[in-house]
Enzyme design. Structure first.
Site, short mmCIF file in Angstrom:
data_model
loop_
_atom_site.label_atom_id
_atom_site.label_comp_id
_atom_site.label_asym_id
_atom_site.label_seq_id
_atom_site.Cartn_x
_atom_site.Cartn_y
_atom_site.Cartn_z
CD GLU A 131 -18.86 46.24 -23.39
OE1 GLU A 131 -19.50 47.01 -22.71
OE2 GLU A 131 -18.11 45.36 -22.90
CB THR A 184 -22.56 42.19 -17.15
OG1 THR A 184 -21.48 42.92 -16.59
CG2 THR A 184 -23.39 43.11 -18.03
#
Length: 310
Positions: A131, A184
């Site tokens: 991530e 994102t």
């Protein structure tokens, strides 16, 4: 074992009021990896399917690749030869935890390939490294539920403290992904650095109410608590017809509806499969009214997490 194929599920993160601390797994979509032992030292990505050539093939820059590399270094086998094929079965920038599913599939697969030296919970920090590569932040609200299954609460990041929350067996999720993309990093950039005390108190009440509603279970309390007064008002501007789609879900019987992760996907919770299907159709129709096509997925909360396919 010389080769293994693993599926890891998509996830809904934030779950309205729980920014960066709530997430749950769904049955589909998800990503798959195939790992094969190799005589050549190091982790090598031999193919990525379904990404239209957009993802890096260099392992240290790929979410699944870096997760495996970090894991191998931790267990003292950094030069172990691993070849990986990644099959992306969900769109990029979807708000469905695409990067998390890849990272989880990779690290879960290599742990299985080597005889499970670590528990799933112990694998979490390595998946979080994926991530970090994907969006610059090693958050756990996607990788946690994808790896552990079920509904996950991240109580703390330092030290890392992740807790699974009991959910009603008849709780269903409808996921609708409009055919647009939200990055994102961009979705995090537009967020405010400070929030008012008033909104903080409202949000804290909804977080506590949602946990209590899930564990009781109390569907009315779940419904009243699926309210986000901090993140949703900002991020919703990135999703065309957000308010209309949300209202369509509520009118079709949803307990609540909000943004999945950073968007543009939206999720709704309901009490049965039929209602969940009707909600999906209503949300898709609302998007289609402005010319936006979409995909809908309906499932219970996925309590299993990743699974070995072959």
């Amino acid at each position: 074992m010389e080769s293994i194929r693993v599926f890891a599920p998509a996830t809904v993160a934030n779950v309205a009021c729980g920014f960066d601390i709530f997430g749950f797994a769904v049955a589909s979509p998800g990503d798959e990896v195939i790992l094969t032992r190799s005589e050549t030292p190091g982790v090598r990505i031999t193919d990525i399917i379904g990404d239209e050539g957009r993802l890096p093939r260099e392992a240290s820059r790929n979410t699944a690749g870096i997760s495996i590399q970090t894991y191998l270094k931790h267990i003292g086998q950094p030069d172990l030869g691993i070849e990986m094929v990644l099959n992306k079965q969900m769109p990029l920038g979807s708000g469905l935890g695409s990067s998390a599913a890849s990272a989880v599939a990779g690290v879960y697969a290599v742990n299985e390939l080597l005889g499970r030296p670590l528990t799933p919970l112990q694998l979490l920090p390595f998946a979080m490294e994926g991530e970090r590569v994907a969006c610059g932040s090693a958050h756990a609200d996607n990788v946690g539920p994808s790896l552990l299954g079920g509904f996950v609460m991240v109580r703390s990041y330092n030290p890392l403290d992740v807790v699974r929350i009991q959910t009603p067996a008849s709780l269903f999720c409808t996921l609708v992904h409009p055919d647009i993309e939200v990055n994102t990093k961009d979705a995090r950039f537009i967020l405010k650095n400070e929030v008012s005390l008033k909104n903080t108190i409202i949000q804290m009440g909804n977080v506590a109410g949602l946990i209590a509603g899930l564990m009781t279970p109390d569907y009315d309390l779940i419904s009243r608590s699926l309210v986000d007064v901090i993140i949703e008002p900002v991020r919703s501007i990135l999703i065309p017809e957000f308010n209309e789609v949300k209202q369509a879900a509520l009118d079709a019987g949803a307990l609540g509806c909000s943004i999945s992760g950073s968007g543009p996907s939206m999720f709704a919770l309901s009490r049965d499969a039929d209602t969940a299907e009707q909600i999906g159709a209503a949300m898709q129709q609302a998007f289609l009214a402005v010319g936006i096509t979409s995909e809908a997925y309906v499932s219970e909360i996925n309590q299993e997490g990743p699974k070995v396919l072959a």
